[in-house]
Design an enzyme around this catalytic site. Structure first.
Site: not given
Length: 696
Positions: A547, A633, A668
């Protein structure tokens, strides 16, 4: 027979102009993830990645087997008391998901949890079996699982795509019947009013910002009532019930500011009142406490200093603050939990989390709790009952599995309720240490190193991990999967770079907005230190981040590709400028406090363009790169790693593999289901070990 050729993304030049700067983006077309051409491209990259790593299959299977062998597959969490039931979760060998359960308490004065067993507790009721809910779905995740105050209803929400948009349902616990009450596209959480008739939930706007709180009446055909709406796009909202169950609280917060609204929990249909209006650059959180017999609100705030102060005020006069713990430059206050007879204060000092306890007197005196281990992550465990006679605490470290204990504040006696069982694990074989590395500007960067004690003194294969954004901290955590690396002689190193919160608010402030590049250079400086001191060597050093940590390692790939033999970028935020320039994308407006606003500020625009991994891909010898993403995501769109990999493939001069792996039904957090996650981890770790020259 040769495998598939790696797909080459078509170049379709697209121009954008901001602040007089025109950029040509050849791969902007990959943003349309519903387009068949884009989907075909992602599937083709998956096929190539699988073929290119087919030789890792025996190692992947070995790692998966090791994770499985070190995991007690049939297990139970420590039951926690709530009213007249013990609540707990179970896992069963062979099943992907956990089972949420409860069992009746035999006596009103029984606060000692049942002895943990492989078998269900007597009188067990299954509240939510995710294995059953997952039937017919490739993915499932829970957004809420909340029991009504009278214990008869379960409000729960599920996501079956990975996009973090949940469907809220209500079930009669006794009969198992699903009530007709259904709400689509809700956010995380569901909060019951004390009357058991009203349920509060949150929804998001088109930019995936939690912006509205609603009240639903069980069984009513009337439309749900909007009780709070946040207009400012920088702010998100949430609702909860205080542990004392006296107040419902709505918190509205941005990166730099916040405010809280309260309502008497017995008046579900009443009007929330504002405790203290928001101020620019002032954050505060609120907890209800009873200090010395008086109802008070505890305010943790940064009005008097960046590392926060703890104050209290009468519930009817929230502006009349009394300082309980003043601001300190060397201590960052993080949270306060209130119970009927005591308080728990969480804070950071010296780069590590700390916990102090105090009796709930008018002038509480906090005493730091010593878990007996230095590099440790600790805090209160689940303590849902306001007037519990004992306090549950939890801790873990790089070498100590998660531990739950109960503390009797009257006697000081500590009783370990559970330490996670890790079959075949011997903590005496491993060691963890803290290093301090001097950054190029003189800052002292904390670094954690964990490995087997027998790895030797010379350069060892090393996995260097980092994050460095949002004031998030990488405090010590135990990992079963990590054993598969360390048992093959790998050192796992965490660089606690600026942009995180390990060293207090200033550590965060000096790694964001126009100081963001400190995050990247800190990581490079740690890698260089490992090489210079003989702990590691570039040919056996891999970087990993996910991320915003993917942004970190993506930027590092441009800054110092020669230091690494491989880079793993999980769901990486590698095209930040393009995303932050588009207010219609999820989270963008709220992110301006973190990164700056490149739409309005030319200096921010130029600064971000100078560090953006995607913008700065150039003709240079990049190390091998594995980028992972998920089609659904919402936080980091799969467009970003897809574009980044396409550009890297076009520019890299090293000939090293640059791979993209996309989960086609996930979000995610990657795939759901523990066995699926273990296989996902095994895939990455096998790739890492191959790059470290330890493929065995």
């Amino acid at each position: 027979m040769s495998g598939p050729l790696q797909p080459v993304a078509q170049k379709v030049p697209s121009e954008r102009t901001f602040h007089g700067d025109t950029v040509v983006d050849d791969y902007a077309w990959l943003a349309d993830i519903k387009n068949d051409e884009v989907l075909d491209y992602l599937r083709a990259q998956n096929a190539f990645t699988e073929a290119a790593t087919a030789g890792h299959e025996p190692l992947r299977e070995a790692i998966f087997g090791e994770i499985k062998a070190h995991t007690q597959e049939t297990d139970m969490s420590v039951p926690q008391r709530r009213r007249d039931h013990w609540y707990y979760a179970r896992t069963v060998e062979g099943k992907q998901y956990g089972i949420h359960c409860r069992a009746p308490i035999s006596a009103a004065d029984d606060w000692t949890p049942p002895v943990l067993s492989d078998e269900p507790l007597p009188g067990e009721q299954v509240l939510l079996d995710l294995n059953e809910e997952a039937e017919g779905h490739e993915y499932i995740a829970v957004g809420a699982a909340s029991v009504s105050p009278d214990g008869t209803l379960l409000a729960f929400s599920l996501d079956t795509d990975g996009d973090e948009r949940f469907t809220l349902r209500v079930r009669n616990i006794e009969t198992g019947e699903l009530l007709p009450d259904t709400v689509e596209n809700v956010f995380y959480g569901a909060t019951w009013a004390l009357d058991g008739r009203h349920l509060f939930y949150t929804t998001v706007d088109d930019a995936w910002r939690a912006d509205t709180i609603w009240r639903h009446e069980i069984g009513s055909a009337a439309e749900d009532v909007q009780v709070f709406h946040e207009e400012d796009q920088r702010f998100g909202v949430g609702i909860g019930l205080t542990r004392s169950e006296k107040y419902l609280m709505i918190a509205a917060s941005s990166t730099l500011s916040s405010e809280t609204w309260v309502l008497d929990a017995t008046d579900a249909t009443g009007e929330f009142r504002l405790l203290r209006p928001r101020e620019e650059d002032v954050e505060y959180s609120v907890e209800h406490a009873v200090l010395g017999g008086e109802d008070r609100f505890l305010f943790l705030h940064n009005r008097t200093g960046i590392n926060f102060e703890l104050a209290s005020a009468p519930v009817d006069a929230p502006d009349e603050w009394t300082v309980l713990i003043p601001h300190r430059d060397d201590v960052r206050l993080e949270y306060v939990d209130a119970y009927a007879r005591r308080l728990a204060l969480g804070y950071r000092r010296g780069g590590l989390p700390r916990l102090a306890l105090a009796d709930a007197t008018a002038d509480p005196e906090f005493v730091e709790w010593d878990p007996g281990e230095e590099l440790v992550n600790l805090g209160p465990a689940a303590n849902p009952e306001w007037d519990a006679p004992r306090l549950r605490l939890a801790y873990e470290s790089f070498v100590t599995p998660g531990t739950v204990l109960e503390l009797d504040p009257e006697t000081g006696e500590q009783t370990v309720l559970k330490r996670a069982n890790v079959p075949g694990y011997d903590a005496a074989l491993y060691t963890a240490e803290r290093l301090w590395v001097t950054a190029r500007d003189g800052a002292q960067i904390p670094v954690s190193v964990v490995c087997r004690k027998d790895v030797g003194d010379g350069p060892v294969p090393t996995l260097l991990y980092g994050y460095g954004s949002y004031e998030a901290t990488l405090d010590p955590w135990f990992s079963v999967a990590r054993l598969s690396l360390m048992d093959r002689g790998v050192a796992f190193v965490v660089a606690h770079v600026r942009g995180g919160g390990e060293m207090g608010r200033a550590w965060y402030d000096h790694g964001k907005q126009l100081e963001k590049t400190n995050t990247f250079t800190d990581f490079v400086d740690v890698a260089q230190h490992l090489v210079d001191t003989g702990r590691a060597e570039p040919r056996r050093l891999v970087a990993m981040g996910g991320s915003a940590g993917g942004l970190l390692v993506g930027a590092v790939a441009n800054l110092a590709p020669e230091l690494f033999s491989g880079i793993v970028a999980d769901v990486p935020f590698v095209d930040p400028l393009t995303s932050i320039l588009d207010p219609s994308l999820p989270l963008t407006v709220g992110e301006w406090d973190e990164w700056g606003n490149p739409l309005e500020n030319a200096e921010v625009y130029r600064y971000m363009r100078d560090y953006s991994p995607y913008e700065n891909v150039a003709a240079k010898p990049y190390p091998a790169i594995l980028a992972t993403t998920s089609l659904n995501d919402t936080r980091v769109l799969p467009t970003e790693p897809a574009k980044w990999v396409a550009k890297l493939l076009d520019h890299s001069t090293s000939g090293e593999q640059i791979l993209l792996k996309t989960e086609m039904v996930a979000g995610h957090a990657g795939v759901s289901g523990r066995y699926a996650k273990w296989r996902e981890t095994a895939f990455e770790y096998a790739w890492v070990l191959d790059r470290l020259g330890v493929a065995q």
